[in-house]
Design an enzyme around this catalytic site. Structure first.
Site, PDB file in Angstrom:
ATOM      1  CG  HIS A 216      -0.164   0.279   2.492  1.00 13.97           C
ATOM      2  ND1 HIS A 216       0.391  -0.750   3.110  1.00 13.97           N
ATOM      3  CD2 HIS A 216       0.012   1.448   3.273  1.00 13.97           C
ATOM      4  CE1 HIS A 216       0.910  -0.128   4.277  1.00 13.97           C
ATOM      5  NE2 HIS A 216       0.841   1.080   4.343  1.00 13.97           N
TER       6      HIS A 216
HETATM    7  C1  UD1 Z   1      -1.457   5.808   6.159  1.00 17.54           C
HETATM    8  C2  UD1 Z   1      -0.179   6.133   6.902  1.00 17.54           C
HETATM    9  C3  UD1 Z   1       0.808   5.027   6.542  1.00 17.54           C
HETATM   10  C4  UD1 Z   1       0.480   3.690   7.023  1.00 17.54           C
HETATM   11  C5  UD1 Z   1      -1.069   3.448   6.344  1.00 17.54           C
HETATM   12  C6  UD1 Z   1      -1.415   2.235   6.823  1.00 17.54           C
HETATM   13  C7  UD1 Z   1       0.579   8.333   6.830  1.00 17.54           C
HETATM   14  C8  UD1 Z   1       1.305   9.412   5.780  1.00 17.54           C
HETATM   15  N1  UD1 Z   1       0.424   7.424   6.229  1.00 17.54           N
HETATM   16  O1  UD1 Z   1      -1.467   5.579   4.854  1.00 17.54           O
HETATM   17  O2  UD1 Z   1       1.975   5.301   7.280  1.00 17.54           O
HETATM   18  O3  UD1 Z   1       0.942   2.565   6.882  1.00 17.54           O
HETATM   19  O4  UD1 Z   1      -2.010   4.515   6.878  1.00 17.54           O
HETATM   20  O5  UD1 Z   1      -3.072   1.824   6.380  1.00 17.54           O
HETATM   21  O6  UD1 Z   1      -0.134   8.939   7.663  1.00 17.54           O
HETATM   22  N2  UD1 Z   1      -8.676   5.551   2.571  1.00 17.54           N
HETATM   23  C9  UD1 Z   1     -10.076   4.764   2.493  1.00 17.54           C
HETATM   24  N3  UD1 Z   1     -10.654   4.495   3.773  1.00 17.54           N
HETATM   25  C10 UD1 Z   1      -9.980   5.087   5.080  1.00 17.54           C
HETATM   26  C11 UD1 Z   1      -8.761   5.611   5.116  1.00 17.54           C
HETATM   27  C12 UD1 Z   1      -8.242   6.161   3.883  1.00 17.54           C
HETATM   28  O7  UD1 Z   1     -10.778   4.558   1.678  1.00 17.54           O
HETATM   29  O8  UD1 Z   1     -10.663   4.619   6.076  1.00 17.54           O
HETATM   30  C13 UD1 Z   1      -8.141   5.754   1.224  1.00 17.54           C
HETATM   31  C14 UD1 Z   1      -8.377   7.251   0.789  1.00 17.54           C
HETATM   32  O9  UD1 Z   1      -8.546   7.045  -0.367  1.00 17.54           O
HETATM   33  C15 UD1 Z   1      -7.316   7.939   1.239  1.00 17.54           C
HETATM   34  C16 UD1 Z   1      -6.271   6.770   0.981  1.00 17.54           C
HETATM   35  O10 UD1 Z   1      -6.746   5.511   1.401  1.00 17.54           O
HETATM   36  O11 UD1 Z   1      -6.937   8.946   0.496  1.00 17.54           O
HETATM   37  C17 UD1 Z   1      -5.049   6.986   1.806  1.00 17.54           C
HETATM   38  O12 UD1 Z   1      -5.207   7.146   3.248  1.00 17.54           O
HETATM   39  P1  UD1 Z   1      -4.379   7.964   3.932  1.00 17.54           P
HETATM   40  O13 UD1 Z   1      -4.623   7.980   5.529  1.00 17.54           O
HETATM   41  O14 UD1 Z   1      -3.932   9.241   3.210  1.00 17.54           O
HETATM   42  O15 UD1 Z   1      -2.885   7.262   4.066  1.00 17.54           O
HETATM   43  P2  UD1 Z   1      -2.549   5.548   3.996  1.00 17.54           P
HETATM   44  O16 UD1 Z   1      -2.181   5.204   2.411  1.00 17.54           O
HETATM   45  O17 UD1 Z   1      -3.602   4.765   4.653  1.00 17.54           O
END
Ligand code: UD1
Length: 382
Positions: A216
């Site tokens: 991811h």
């Molecule tokens: C975040 C952390 C990463 C961790 C990961 C675990 C940061 C910078 N990154 O990355 O270190 O390894 O979490 O999962 O904080 N989304 C959903 N549902 C949710 C949350 C997110 O669909 O509940 C999708 C959204 O499209 C979002 C994308 O996932 O834009 C990324 O979510 P984000 O919290 O920005 O970062 P992660 O990739 O989850």
């Protein structure tokens, strides 16, 4: 004389935070006469499979306050968490704020605390999982770690090299505490629950007859060339391992970010066509650790899984250019493979032929990190 209880706020927001908080919360609960402990959830992760299921699986009480930050660009997400968290802190007036790991919620809340002054000083921050460094400033997490550590008063470090990293950055020795890894405490405390998981029969899997994978990281999935390469690597792996056992599956619990990028790069069909590939929803804690513990090997770009695999003695191939958990590579089951297909194939063969490196569980992975943390907190803030 009656003692005024000290108020501690723990902040979590994203999936890898919850298992780091759980044993600390349990340990603090033992000292209800000394502490009021509140949990703030920033809402960085909000999907059931990335958040609520973990509270259930880990027996964590519901968050006292939910900030509802949600997804956005780094700046927007961090700013939103900061705005909302500042209001909470000004109202609650805690004596200590505990932050976990390296996600945007960790960074946002430690910045807020470091600019709040009351009770005769700056609001102190304790950072659980301090000192880890990948030395790769392209990773948002590396920036989050460096800033959080520079602002924290109590740095709870998971492994020896973390202490060196912090000293090299000029952080005073008296702030640094080598305590081990609370994520492993959770694993130790969840053993019987994990053993009861029915996920293998639900997915029709047999122990040792599948490869588990999680991918991811933005560097792997937000870039079409890399995501395409990873799918090609999976395809090659599927062909190689079927020579050893035609029934071996590759199980990929897919993060929403990965699913979104597979779709937007029109690569969903390519991954679905791989023989024996099983794409599933992100698993909760108990099911995931069961899947990990019974797998032949794990291929991942996660940080925490490298440690969990080392603890469970499951071979781990890490698809990243850098690593921050050195003991998992030096002592444990981890090999840093980048996206080097030849190296990955070589390691897979070693694993299937019983020639993979022998590993040891690092001594601080003993299930007692949260006890050490709470004992340090007790002697410093009471
Ligand atoms: C975040 C952390 C990463 C961790 C990961 C675990 C940061 C910078 N990154 O990355 O270190 O390894 O979490 O999962 O904080 N989304 C959903 N549902 C949710 C949350 C997110 O669909 O509940 C999708 C959204 O499209 C979002 C994308 O996932 O834009 C990324 O979510 P984000 O919290 O920005 O970062 P992660 O990739 O989850």
């Amino acid at each position: 004389m009656t003692l005024t209880k000290k108020k501690i706020i723990s902040v979590v927001g994203a999936r890898p935070n919850f298992m780091k908080l759980a044993p600390v919360e349990r340990e603090l609960r033992k000292y209800k006469s000394l502490f009021i402990h509140k949990i703030i959830h920033t809402g960085q992760h909000y999907d059931y499979t990335l958040s609520r299921i973990f509270f259930k699986d880990l027996d964590l009480p519901k968050p006292d306050i939910y900030l509802g930050a949600g997804s956005a660009s780094h700046a927007e997400q961090t700013a939103k968490i900061m705005e909302e968290f500042e209001k909470v802190v000004l109202k609650e007036k805690p004596d200590l704020v505990i932050v976990f790991g390296d996600v945007n919620s960790t960074l946002a809340c430690s910045i807020v605390c470091s600019k709040i002054h009351y009770k005769g000083g700056t609001l102190p921050v304790a950072h659980v999982e301090a000192g880890l460094r990948s030395f790769d400033m392209k990773m948002p997490e590396e920036i989050n770690r460096i800033i959080t550590d520079s602002l924290s008063k109590y740095l709870f470090v998971t492994e020896k090299v973390g202490v060196e990293n912090l000293k090299n950055e000029g952080i005073e020795k008296n702030k640094i505490y080598l305590v081990g890894d609370t994520m492993i405490d959770t694993l130790v405390q969840s053993k019987s629950r994990i053993s009861r998981s029915k996920i293998l029969s639900k997915l029709n899997l047999k122990p040792n007859q599948y490869i588990l994978s999680t991918i991811h990281r933005p560097s792997n999935v937000d870039n079409r060339k890399n995501l395409f390469k990873i799918i090609s690597i999976f395809n090659e792996i599927s062909l190689t391992v079927s020579n050893y056992n035609p029934n071996i599956k590759i199980v990929l619990p897919a993060h929403p970010r990965t699913l979104k990028m597979l779709k937007s790069f029109r690569l969903s069909n390519k991954i679905n066509r791989i023989k024996n590939m099983l794409l599933i929803e992100p698993a909760g804690y108990t099911d995931f650790i069961k899947l990990l513990g019974e797998s032949k090997l794990v291929i991942t770009d996660s940080g925490g899984i490298q440690e969990e695999a080392t603890f469970l003695k499951i071979p781990c191939l890490t698809l990243r250019d850098s690593f921050e958990r050195s003991e998992t590579v030096k002592l444990g089951t981890n090999t840093l493979c980048r996206l080097d297909e030849k190296l990955i194939q070589m390691k897979i063969k070693e694993i299937f032929e019983g020639k993979y490196k022998k590993s040891k569980v690092p001594h601080l992975m003993d299930g007692k990190a949260s006890q050490r943390i709470v004992s340090i907190v007790k002697s410093n803030i009471i």
